[in-house]
Design a protein around this motif. Structure first.
Motif, short mmCIF file in Angstrom:
data_model
loop_
_atom_site.label_atom_id
_atom_site.label_comp_id
_atom_site.label_asym_id
_atom_site.label_seq_id
_atom_site.Cartn_x
_atom_site.Cartn_y
_atom_site.Cartn_z
N VAL A 333 -21.78 -1.95 71.47
CA VAL A 333 -22.74 -2.78 72.21
C VAL A 333 -23.40 -3.74 71.22
N GLY A 334 -23.32 -5.03 71.55
CA GLY A 334 -23.76 -6.07 70.62
C GLY A 334 -22.50 -6.63 69.97
N ALA A 335 -22.09 -7.83 70.44
CA ALA A 335 -20.82 -8.39 69.97
C ALA A 335 -21.09 -9.51 68.97
N GLY A 336 -22.15 -9.36 68.19
CA GLY A 336 -22.49 -10.40 67.20
C GLY A 336 -21.72 -10.21 65.91
N ILE A 356 -19.46 -4.78 74.46
CA ILE A 356 -20.47 -5.24 75.43
C ILE A 356 -21.50 -6.15 74.78
N ASP A 357 -21.87 -7.21 75.49
CA ASP A 357 -22.99 -8.03 75.06
C ASP A 357 -23.80 -8.40 76.29
N ARG A 358 -24.78 -9.31 76.13
CA ARG A 358 -25.67 -9.60 77.25
C ARG A 358 -24.93 -10.24 78.42
N ASP A 359 -23.92 -11.03 78.13
CA ASP A 359 -23.09 -11.56 79.21
C ASP A 359 -21.65 -11.61 78.72
N GLU A 412 -23.99 1.03 68.54
CA GLU A 412 -24.90 -0.04 68.95
C GLU A 412 -25.13 -0.98 67.78
N ALA A 413 -24.94 -2.29 68.02
CA ALA A 413 -25.17 -3.29 66.96
C ALA A 413 -25.85 -4.51 67.56
N VAL A 414 -26.93 -4.27 68.30
CA VAL A 414 -27.68 -5.40 68.88
C VAL A 414 -28.76 -5.85 67.90
N PHE A 415 -29.58 -6.81 68.31
CA PHE A 415 -30.61 -7.33 67.40
C PHE A 415 -31.42 -6.21 66.75
N GLU A 416 -31.89 -6.48 65.55
CA GLU A 416 -32.70 -5.50 64.83
C GLU A 416 -34.14 -5.55 65.39
N ASP A 417 -34.29 -5.03 66.58
CA ASP A 417 -35.57 -5.11 67.26
C ASP A 417 -35.74 -3.82 68.07
N ASP A 423 -34.02 -0.61 75.05
CA ASP A 423 -33.37 -0.98 76.32
C ASP A 423 -31.91 -0.56 76.33
N VAL A 424 -31.25 -0.87 75.24
CA VAL A 424 -29.81 -0.60 75.17
C VAL A 424 -29.56 0.91 75.17
N ILE A 425 -30.37 1.65 74.44
CA ILE A 425 -30.19 3.11 74.40
C ILE A 425 -30.30 3.66 75.83
N SER A 440 -26.32 4.26 66.07
CA SER A 440 -26.92 2.95 65.84
C SER A 440 -26.50 2.43 64.48
N ASN A 441 -26.23 1.13 64.44
CA ASN A 441 -25.86 0.49 63.18
C ASN A 441 -27.08 -0.20 62.54
N THR A 442 -28.26 0.23 62.91
CA THR A 442 -29.45 -0.40 62.34
C THR A 442 -29.42 -0.36 60.81
N SER A 443 -29.96 -1.42 60.19
CA SER A 443 -30.00 -1.35 58.73
C SER A 443 -31.38 -0.99 58.21
N THR A 444 -32.40 -1.13 59.04
CA THR A 444 -33.74 -0.89 58.51
C THR A 444 -34.59 0.08 59.34
N ILE A 463 -24.77 5.18 62.20
CA ILE A 463 -23.55 4.87 61.43
C ILE A 463 -23.78 3.46 60.91
N HIS A 464 -24.09 3.39 59.63
CA HIS A 464 -24.48 2.11 59.03
C HIS A 464 -23.27 1.49 58.34
N PHE A 465 -22.82 0.37 58.88
CA PHE A 465 -21.68 -0.35 58.30
C PHE A 465 -22.18 -1.37 57.29
P1 NAD Z 1 -26.28 -10.58 65.44
O1 NAD Z 1 -27.49 -11.32 65.84
O2 NAD Z 1 -25.15 -11.33 64.85
O3 NAD Z 1 -25.68 -9.82 66.71
C1 NAD Z 1 -26.46 -9.14 67.64
C2 NAD Z 1 -25.74 -9.23 68.99
O4 NAD Z 1 -26.42 -8.39 69.89
C3 NAD Z 1 -25.71 -10.62 69.59
O5 NAD Z 1 -24.40 -10.94 69.95
C4 NAD Z 1 -26.61 -10.50 70.81
O6 NAD Z 1 -26.21 -11.33 71.87
C5 NAD Z 1 -26.43 -9.04 71.15
N1 NAD Z 1 -27.51 -8.51 71.96
C6 NAD Z 1 -28.84 -8.72 71.82
N2 NAD Z 1 -29.51 -8.07 72.77
C7 NAD Z 1 -28.60 -7.42 73.53
C8 NAD Z 1 -28.67 -6.57 74.66
N3 NAD Z 1 -29.84 -6.25 75.20
N4 NAD Z 1 -27.53 -6.09 75.17
C9 NAD Z 1 -26.34 -6.40 74.63
N5 NAD Z 1 -26.22 -7.20 73.56
C10 NAD Z 1 -27.33 -7.70 73.01
O7 NAD Z 1 -26.78 -9.41 64.48
P2 NAD Z 1 -25.94 -8.55 63.44
O8 NAD Z 1 -26.09 -9.14 62.09
O9 NAD Z 1 -24.61 -8.29 63.99
O10 NAD Z 1 -26.79 -7.20 63.43
C11 NAD Z 1 -26.66 -6.24 64.44
C12 NAD Z 1 -27.21 -4.92 63.96
O11 NAD Z 1 -26.47 -4.51 62.81
C13 NAD Z 1 -28.66 -4.95 63.53
O12 NAD Z 1 -29.26 -3.73 63.88
C14 NAD Z 1 -28.58 -5.11 62.03
O13 NAD Z 1 -29.71 -4.58 61.38
C15 NAD Z 1 -27.36 -4.25 61.73
N6 NAD Z 1 -26.69 -4.54 60.47
C16 NAD Z 1 -26.48 -5.83 60.07
C17 NAD Z 1 -25.83 -6.07 58.88
C18 NAD Z 1 -25.56 -7.48 58.42
O14 NAD Z 1 -25.10 -7.66 57.29
N7 NAD Z 1 -25.80 -8.48 59.26
C19 NAD Z 1 -25.38 -5.00 58.11
C20 NAD Z 1 -25.58 -3.69 58.56
C21 NAD Z 1 -26.22 -3.49 59.75
#
Ligand code: NAD
Length: 738
Positions: A333-336, A356-359, A412-417, A423-425, A440-444, A463-465
Motif C-alpha cells: 500500500v503506497g505506490a510511491g 494500492i494507492d489513493r487512486d 505499507e509504504a504511504v506518506f510518513e505521517d 487510516d491505512v492500517i 510498515s516500512n516507516t523510517s522514523t 520491515i524497513h527497506f
Molecule cells: P512517496 O511520497 O514517494 O510515496 C508515498 C505514496 O503513498 C504516494 O504514492 C502516495 O500517493 C501514497 N499514499 C499516500 N496516502 C495514501 C493513502 N491514504 N492510501 C494509499 N496510498 C497513499 O514516499 P516514499 O519515499 O515512498 O516513502 C514511503 C514510506 O517509506 C515512508 O513511511 C517513508 O518513511 C518510508 N521510507 C522511505 C525511504 C526513502 O528513502 N524514501 C526509505 C525507507 C523507508
C-alpha cells in the motif's frame, strides 16, 4: 565403480575415469577436511590403476562447487587461536602447513602423470576453480548458471590454493590482477577469452567434450612445467610490465586506500611468484596466505561477510516452531518511491502483488516503475521478454482494499505521517484475513506507536527497506512491544523470499541503521562548523573505508529529511536532544537556500547535467569559515567518523535494541557500507579491543565533545577485557554442546 562418501570414480572402456563430486546431505559441493582426504585417496587410486589413462572431474550437482566450507574456514581461525595458546612458538608453522593443504594436493594432481580435465557444469568458485586450474584441461558448460570466480578478496583473504600463481600464468597479469583483486564473476565465454578455460560446450556435451580432450592426447603436464615456459606478456622483466606494475599498485591504493591486506597480498604473490618456478611461487603464496589469515581484517571480514551473512540469510533469528510461509499474494500500500520498488522485488521473487494507492492512476504510476526496470533488463539481456511479461503480470495496481482479502502479508509504504498511516492500517485490517501480517516500512515512526492503531498488534511489525530497494541487500525487521513470533517468522520468510538479508531489531527512534547513519552525518556537521574543509571531510571518510562521504550521503537521503528528523526529535524529546547549531545550519540550507540534496539537484554538492560530475557546492565556503587543511590531522578525522558510528552501535547493544553482534556488524556493512575491512561496527571495536576503543573515545571526547564519551558498558568491557562477540555470544547453545 568405486564409491567414496563424497566422490564416485567410474572408469569407461577407454580408460577414462569419471570422478563425480557429490556430497551427501548438502545442496552444494564444498571443500571440507574430509573432502580433501578423500580427493587425495582418489588421486592415489588413479595413479595406482594402470587401466586409467586420464580423469574427467565433475560435479553431481547442478552447481560445480562454492569453494571452501564455512566449517573449514572457521576451523582455520579456531586452530590458529588454539595453537597460539598451546604452542605459541610453532603456531605460525602449523598454520602454514594447514594453509598449504589444498595447494599441495592440487599440485599433486597436476603432477600425477595422468591428464585431468575439469568439466565445469555450474557455478565454480574459489577453491573449486583453483582445483580446476590445476587440471590440465578445463571445459565449461555454456549456460547462464555457469559462473566462475575467485571471490576470496571480498571476505578479506585471497586465492591461496594456487590461484595467484596459475591465473597469471594463463592470462596477462593485468587481467589476472583485475579478476582476483575485485573478485569479479566471469561467464564461461569471458573465461575462455582470458585463456582460463579451453572450451565452452553445450551442457549435454560437457563430459564427452572433456573425454575427447583426453582421447586427443592431452598432455599431463601443465604449461608452466614445460621447459622454457614464459608467462603471457613475458612475465615481470619486460618493458610492458615495467609500465603496468607501478600503475597496478597505484590503482589498488586508489581502490582500497591501503585498508585491505588481502588485496595487496594478491599483487605481491603475482609479482614475486612470476619471477620463480611454480613450486616456489606456490610457497610464496602459502606464506602470504598464512600471514593474511592472521590479520584482524581477514578474521573480521570472514566472520561478518561470509559466516554471519549466511547465517542471518538462513534465518538465524527466526523463531523455531512457526511453519514456513510460502507467499502467494502480498499487498503493497503506497505506490510511491519505495512502494513501487517493493512491489518490483516482490514480483521478481515470483509472488503476486496487489499495489494500492489513493487512486488507480497513482497505483498505475507505481507499476510503471517496474515496467521501466523490466524494459531495461530485457534490453540488456538480463531477462527474457517472457520473464519480463510474467513479472509484470504478477503486479496488479488497484485502489480497492478488498483486493487484499487473501494476502499473507501487507507492506505499507504511504506518506510518513501518523494520521495517513492510521487510516491505512484501519482500512487494511478491515479486509485482511485473520493471521495475515501487517508490516510498515516507516523510517522514523516507532513501530509500537503505529501498532497502537492496530486491532492486532501481535501481527504488526516493521520491515524497513533501504533505497534503492532493488540494489540494497539489507532489510531491518523491527519489533514492536507486542509483535508476536508469527509476525517475525513471516517477515523473515518474506525477506528470504525476496533474497535480502534481514537484521531483527527492537523498536527505537531511527532503529539501528539510521541511528548510526545520522551520527556519521552529524559528525560531518560538527566538522563543517569547526572549519574543516568539506573536501577533507569527504576524502578522509573514503580513506577510512566508507563508500560515500557523509555530505554526499546526506544529499542522497535528502537534507530536508534530516531537517524533518531533527524537528521531530525536538518535538518529541525537547530542545536539548539536538545540537541547535545543526538545526540552524540545516534550516538555512533547506528553507533559505532550497538545498534539499540530490533530488532537487542542490545540496552539499552541485549536480550539473551529465556527463559532468557532481562537485562540492562552492557556497559552503561562505556558510562556514574554512581553515587551511594543514591545520587538521587526517587520521583524527578518519577516527572521528568511524568511532562516532561504532559508539552508536555499542549504545544500541547496551540499550537492547540490537541483541546480536552479527546483526550490528552485517547491518552496518550492508546498510551503509561501514568500512567493510573492519567487519562492521562492533568488530571494529572488538578488533582493536574495548580498552583501546575506550581510550580512543576519551581522547576524542576531550577535544570534540561529550558525544564521544564511552558508555558504562564499554568501560566495563574494557576493564574485564571482554569483546562483544564474547559478551553477547551468538552461539551459546553450540558452545554448550561442544
Ligand atoms: P512517496 O511520497 O514517494 O510515496 C508515498 C505514496 O503513498 C504516494 O504514492 C502516495 O500517493 C501514497 N499514499 C499516500 N496516502 C495514501 C493513502 N491514504 N492510501 C494509499 N496510498 C497513499 O514516499 P516514499 O519515499 O515512498 O516513502 C514511503 C514510506 O517509506 C515512508 O513511511 C517513508 O518513511 C518510508 N521510507 C522511505 C525511504 C526513502 O528513502 N524514501 C526509505 C525507507 C523507508
Amino acid at each position: 565403480m568405486t564409491t567414496y562418501t563424497n566422490f564416485t570414480v567410474e572408469t569407461d572402456a577407454d580408460g577414462i575415469a569419471l570422478v563425480t563430486w557429490n556430497m551427501p546431505d548438502k545442496s552444494m559441493n564444498v571443500f571440507t577436511a574430509e573432502v580433501l582426504t578423500e580427493l587425495d585417496a582418489v588421486t592415489d587410486q588413479i595413479v595406482a590403476d594402470a587401466a586409467v589413462k586420464g580423469v574427467v572431474f565433475t560435479s553431481g550437482k547442478s552447481t560445480f562447487s562454492g569453494g571452501a566450507d564455512l566449517s573449514m574456514i572457521k576451523g582455520m581461525f579456531s586452530f590458529q587461536q588454539e595453537q597460539k595458546a598451546l604452542d605459541p612458538d610453532n603456531a605460525a608453522k602449523k598454520l602454514f602447513d594447514l594453509a598449504g593443504k589444498m595447494t599441495w594436493l592440487f599440485r599433486k594432481i597436476e603432477t600425477c602423470g595422468k591428464p585431468w580435465v575439469s568439466a565445469i557444469n555450474g557455478t565454480c568458485m574459489g577453491g573449486a576453480f583453483e582445483l580446476s586450474l590445476a587440471c590440465h584441461g578445463r571445459v565449461a558448460a555454456n549456460g547462464k548458471s555457469v559462473k566462475i570466480a575467485l571471490p576470496e578478496v571480498k571476505v578479506g583473504i585471497f586465492p591461496g590454493a594456487g590461484g595467484t600463481q596459475r591465473v597469471p600464468r594463463l592470462t596477462n597479469a593485468q587481467d589476472a590482477l583485475q579478476m582476483m583483486t575485485t573478485g569479479q564473476t566471469l561467464i564461461p565465454q569471458r573465461a575462455k577469452a582470458m585463456g582460463l578455460v579451453h572450451e565452452v560446450v553445450e551442457p549435454d556435451q560437457l563430459v564427452e567434450a572433456a573425454k575427447t580432450m583426453i582421447k586427443n592426447g592431452l598432455k599431463p603436464v601443465a604449461p608452466w612445467d614445460e621447459k622454457g615456459f614464459k608467462a603471457p606478456g613475458g612475465g615481470i622483466w619486460t618493458p610492458a610490465a615495467a609500465q603496468m606494475w607501478p600503475a597496478a599498485t597505484a590503482i589498488l591504493r586508489r581502490e582500497t586506500q591501503g585498508n585491505y591486506p588481502g588485496a595487496l597480498a594478491i599483487l605481491k604473490c603475482v609479482y614475486e611468484g612470476l619471477q620463480v618456478p611454480i613450486d616456489t611461487g606456490l610457497r610464496i603464496e602459502q606464506r602470504y596466505f598464512t600471514q593474511i589469515l592472521q590479520t584482524t581484517e581477514a578474521f573480521s571480514m570472514i566472520r561478518s561477510l561470509f559466516i554471519s551473512m549466511q547465517e542471518l540469510g538462513k534465518g538465524a533469528r527466526r523463531p523455531a516452531g512457526v511453519p514456513k510461509t510460502t507467499f502467494e499474494h502480498v499487498g503493497v500500500v503506497g505506490a510511491g518511491f519505495m512502494g513501487a520498488s517493493i512491489a518490483y522485488v516482490t514480483a521478481a521473487a515470483g509472488i503476486r502483488v496487489t499495489l494500492i494507492d489513493r487512486d488507480l492512476e497513482a497505483a498505475g504510476k507505481g507499476k510503471a516503475h517496474s515496467e521501466g526496470l523490466v524494459k531495461d533488463s530485457v534490453g540488456k539481456g538480463r531477462m527474457t521478454k517472457e520473464e519480463g511479461e510474467a513479472l509484470l503480470a504478477r503486479i496488479t495496481p488497484s485502489a480497492d482494499y478488498a483486493d487484499l482479502k487473501d494476502a499473507n502479508l501487507v507492506v505499507e509504504a504511504v506518506f510518513e505521517d501518523r494520521q495517513v498511516k492510521k487510516d491505512v492500517i484501519e482500512k487494511v485490517e478491515a479486509v485482511l484475513p485473520e493471521g495475515a501480517i501487517f508490516a510498515s516500512n516507516t523510517s522514523t515512526l516507532p513501530i509500537t506507536g503505529l501498532a497502537g492503531n492496530s486491532k492486532r498488534p501481535v501481527d504488526f511489525i516493521g520491515i524497513h527497506f533501504f533505497s534503492p530497494v532493488e540494489k540494497m541487500m539489507l532489510t531491518e525487521v523491527i519489533l514492536g512491544k507486542d509483535t508476536g513470533d508469527k509476525a517475525i517468522a513471516v517477515a523473515l520468510d518474506y525477506v528470504a523470499a525476496i533474497k535480502k538479508t534481514p537484521i531483527v531489531v527492537n523498536d527505537t527512534r531511527g532503529f539501528y541503521v539510521n541511528r548510526c547513519v545520522f551520527r556519521y552525518i552529524h559528525e560531518a556537521y560538527d566538522m563543517l562548523l569547526e572549519g574543516v574543509p568539506p573536501v577533507l571531510i569527504e576524502n578522509a571518510a573514503k580513506m577510512a573505508g566508507m563508500p560515500v562521504g557523509p555530505l554526499s550521503l546526506n544529499d542522497e537521503v535528502a537534507i530536508d529529511l534530516s531537517q524533518k528528523i531533527l524537528k521531530a526529535t525536538v518535538a518529541d524529546l525537547g530542545e536539548q536532544a539536538v545540537d541547535p547549531r545543526h538545526l540552524t545550519m540545516i534550516n538555512k540550507l533547506v528553507d533559505e537556500l532550497d538545498r534539499r540534496g540530490r533530488k532537487n539537484g542542490k545540496g552539499f554538492y552541485e549536480y550539473p547535467a551529465k556527463p559532468a560530475k557532481k562537485f562540492l557546492w562552492p557556497g559552503l565556503k561562505d556558510m562556514f569559515e574554512q581553515k587551511p587543511a594543514e591545520e587538521f590531522d587526517v587520521e583524527t578525522i578518519k577516527q572521528r567518523l568511524l568511532v562516532t558510528i561504532a559508539l552508536e552501535a555499542a549504545r544500541t547493544m547496551e540499550e537492547g535494541i540490537v541483541t546480536d553482534p552479527r546483526e550490528a556488524d552485517v547491518g552496518s556493512i550492508l546498510g551503509f557500507g561501514f568500512a567493510p575491512y573492519t567487519g562492521g561496527t562492533l568488530s571494529y571495536i572488538d578488533g582493536m579491543g574495548a580498552k583501546a576503543f575506550v581510550a580512543l573515545c576519551e581522547k576524542l571526547a576531550a577535544s570534540y565533545g561529550a558525544h564521544f564519551q564511552p558508555t558504562p558498558l564499554l568501560k566495563e568491557m574494557a576493564a574485564k577485557g571482554e569483546t562483544f562477540y564474547g559478551r553477547f555470544n551468538p552461539y551459546p547453545a553450540a558452545d554448550k554442546a561442544a
